[in-house]
Write a protein that holds these residues in place. Structure first.
Motif, short mmCIF file in Angstrom:
data_model
loop_
_atom_site.label_atom_id
_atom_site.label_comp_id
_atom_site.label_asym_id
_atom_site.label_seq_id
_atom_site.Cartn_x
_atom_site.Cartn_y
_atom_site.Cartn_z
N LEU A 146 -5.89 5.96 8.96
CA LEU A 146 -4.97 4.84 9.10
C LEU A 146 -5.11 3.86 7.93
CD1 LEU A 146 -2.85 3.45 10.83
CD2 LEU A 146 -4.70 2.32 12.08
N THR A 147 -6.36 3.61 7.52
CA THR A 147 -6.58 2.75 6.36
C THR A 147 -5.86 3.28 5.14
OG1 THR A 147 -8.75 2.00 7.15
CG2 THR A 147 -8.36 1.86 4.78
N ASP A 148 -5.97 4.58 4.93
CA ASP A 148 -5.36 5.18 3.74
C ASP A 148 -3.84 5.21 3.83
OD1 ASP A 148 -7.86 5.49 2.71
OD2 ASP A 148 -8.02 7.64 3.14
N ALA A 149 -3.31 5.55 4.99
CA ALA A 149 -1.86 5.55 5.15
C ALA A 149 -1.30 4.15 4.88
CB ALA A 149 -1.48 6.00 6.56
N ASN A 150 -2.03 3.14 5.33
CA ASN A 150 -1.58 1.75 5.12
C ASN A 150 -1.65 1.32 3.66
OD1 ASN A 150 -0.71 0.59 7.62
ND2 ASN A 150 -2.80 0.80 8.36
N ALA A 151 -2.36 2.08 2.84
CA ALA A 151 -2.40 1.80 1.41
C ALA A 151 -1.41 2.67 0.65
CB ALA A 151 -3.82 2.04 0.86
N PHE A 152 -1.33 3.95 0.99
CA PHE A 152 -0.54 4.88 0.20
C PHE A 152 0.96 4.76 0.42
CE2 PHE A 152 -4.52 7.70 0.62
CZ PHE A 152 -5.13 7.05 -0.44
N VAL A 153 1.37 4.54 1.66
CA VAL A 153 2.82 4.42 1.91
C VAL A 153 3.41 3.19 1.21
CG1 VAL A 153 4.59 4.11 3.68
CG2 VAL A 153 2.75 5.79 4.02
N PRO A 154 2.81 2.00 1.35
CA PRO A 154 3.33 0.85 0.61
C PRO A 154 3.27 1.04 -0.91
CG PRO A 154 1.96 0.10 2.42
CD PRO A 154 1.75 1.59 2.31
N TRP A 155 2.23 1.74 -1.39
CA TRP A 155 2.15 1.99 -2.83
C TRP A 155 3.36 2.81 -3.29
CZ3 TRP A 155 2.16 5.89 -6.37
CH2 TRP A 155 1.72 5.57 -7.67
N LEU A 156 3.69 3.85 -2.54
CA LEU A 156 4.88 4.64 -2.88
C LEU A 156 6.12 3.76 -2.89
CD1 LEU A 156 4.45 8.05 -0.99
CD2 LEU A 156 4.93 7.76 -3.44
N ASP A 157 6.26 2.92 -1.88
CA ASP A 157 7.44 2.07 -1.79
C ASP A 157 7.53 1.07 -2.94
OD1 ASP A 157 8.88 3.06 0.34
OD2 ASP A 157 7.82 1.86 1.84
N GLY A 158 6.42 0.83 -3.60
CA GLY A 158 6.43 -0.11 -4.70
C GLY A 158 6.74 0.50 -6.05
N GLN A 159 7.00 1.82 -6.08
CA GLN A 159 7.25 2.50 -7.35
C GLN A 159 8.75 2.58 -7.64
OE1 GLN A 159 4.36 3.05 -9.05
NE2 GLN A 159 3.64 2.09 -7.14
N ALA A 160 9.11 2.33 -8.90
CA ALA A 160 10.52 2.36 -9.29
C ALA A 160 11.13 3.74 -9.10
CB ALA A 160 10.65 1.93 -10.75
N ALA A 161 10.30 4.78 -9.14
CA ALA A 161 10.80 6.15 -8.99
C ALA A 161 11.08 6.52 -7.54
CB ALA A 161 9.80 7.15 -9.58
#
Length: 292
Positions: A146-161
């Motif tokens: 859960l900790t990782d999902a909460n970091a990785f999903v928002p990180w993806l959403d923050g990418q211009a691609a």
């Protein structure tokens, strides 16, 4: 997720069965380089990739992000198997990106060490190697997932691609299979599709079993099950079917004939080209329909 008891059961089952010898048990190994090159994609788009670092509450996760060179595309989060982030998973990420997706494949063991986390030509029959890999896997829990999902999903959403107007997909292999379900449950409004390939511990008798999270999801799913995993736990597929049916969520759940646990990554010594390609095509069909 794939806990120690579950993996040990899978190992013992495979070694006792006529389907795999101890020498062949490289199914759960990195193998001697890529056993076969993945097929070229007709009409593949040009992609660009780079190693990236992602901050989490537990440290800095190393990962690989690859995406089409132009435009914004649906994001995909890949959870590797026990052998972690390695050339085979970079290759699969590149291939998926060539089909029009912005793909992040992570090192799930970043809390312990930077990738690569498994030795080259890792042999699960070697006691020290096996013990080290099992120790790495045992360091992961539903909480860390859960900790990782909460970091990785928002990180993806923050990418211009990444196109935030499109939903995200997630895939997982072996121990990564349950991660896809935990991610889908944690982000029901962002995760539109999940695919588990020879996933372990998808259905357990524990209160945190991944299948109990289905009511929290909105994602459509693909479960590509190895034949010998199904022989070990034949009831799991029916439990999954029932859970998704009750939640009124589409789920394609299939046992792939003639396959052994670990058959999808191209560096596996039991890589089954034809069945891996079938599973890949079903994943692409799922993403095309569900990541709208």
């Amino acid at each position: 997720m794939c806990d120690r008891d579950s993996i040990e059961d899978i190992i013992e089952y495979q070694l006792k069965s006529a389907m795999v010898s101890r020498r062949q048990f490289g199914a759960l190994s990195v193998g001697s380089g890529l056993a076969a090159l993945l097929p070229a994609i007709a009409g593949a788009v040009e992609v660009q990739g780079a190693d990236v670092d992602i901050r989490t509450p537990d440290g800095t996760a190393d990962a690989y992000f690859v995406h089409p060179s132009a435009g914004a595309h649906p994001g995909v989060l890949i959870w590797p198997d026990i052998f972690g982030l390695r050339p085979a998973f970079r290759q699969m990420a590149q291939r998926l990106a060539g089909s029009g997706y912005a793909v992040l494949v992570i090192n799930p063991f970043y809390r312990t060490r930077h990738a690569p986390t498994a030795p080259e030509h890792a042999d699960f029959n070697d006691p020290p190697t096996r013990s080290a890999l099992m120790s790495l896997m045992s360091s992961l829990t539903p909480v860390t997932a859960l900790t990782d999902a909460n970091a990785f999903v928002p990180w993806l959403d923050g990418q211009a691609a990444v196109d935030r107007k499109r939903r995200i997909g997630t895939t997982g292999y072996c121990m990564g299979g349950p991660f896809t379900m935990r991610t889908a449950a944690a982000f029901p409004d962002r995760i539109g599709a999940g695919a588990s390939f020879h996933g372990g511990s998808l259905v357990t008798d524990k209160p945190d079993s991944p299948h109990l999270l289905v009511p929290k999801m909105k994602a459509h799913f693909l479960f590509a099950i190895a034949e010998n995993d199904d022989q070990r736990q034949p009831e799991a597929k029916d439990v999954l079917r029932t859970a998704f049916a009750k939640a009124r969520l589409p789920a394609e759940i299939e046992v792939y004939a003639g396959t052994m646990h670990g058959w999808c990554p191209p560096d596996s010594q039991v890589y089954n080209h034809d069945q891996a390609e079938k599973a890949w095509s079903r994943m692409l069909a799922l993403f095309k329909s569900a990541l709208a």
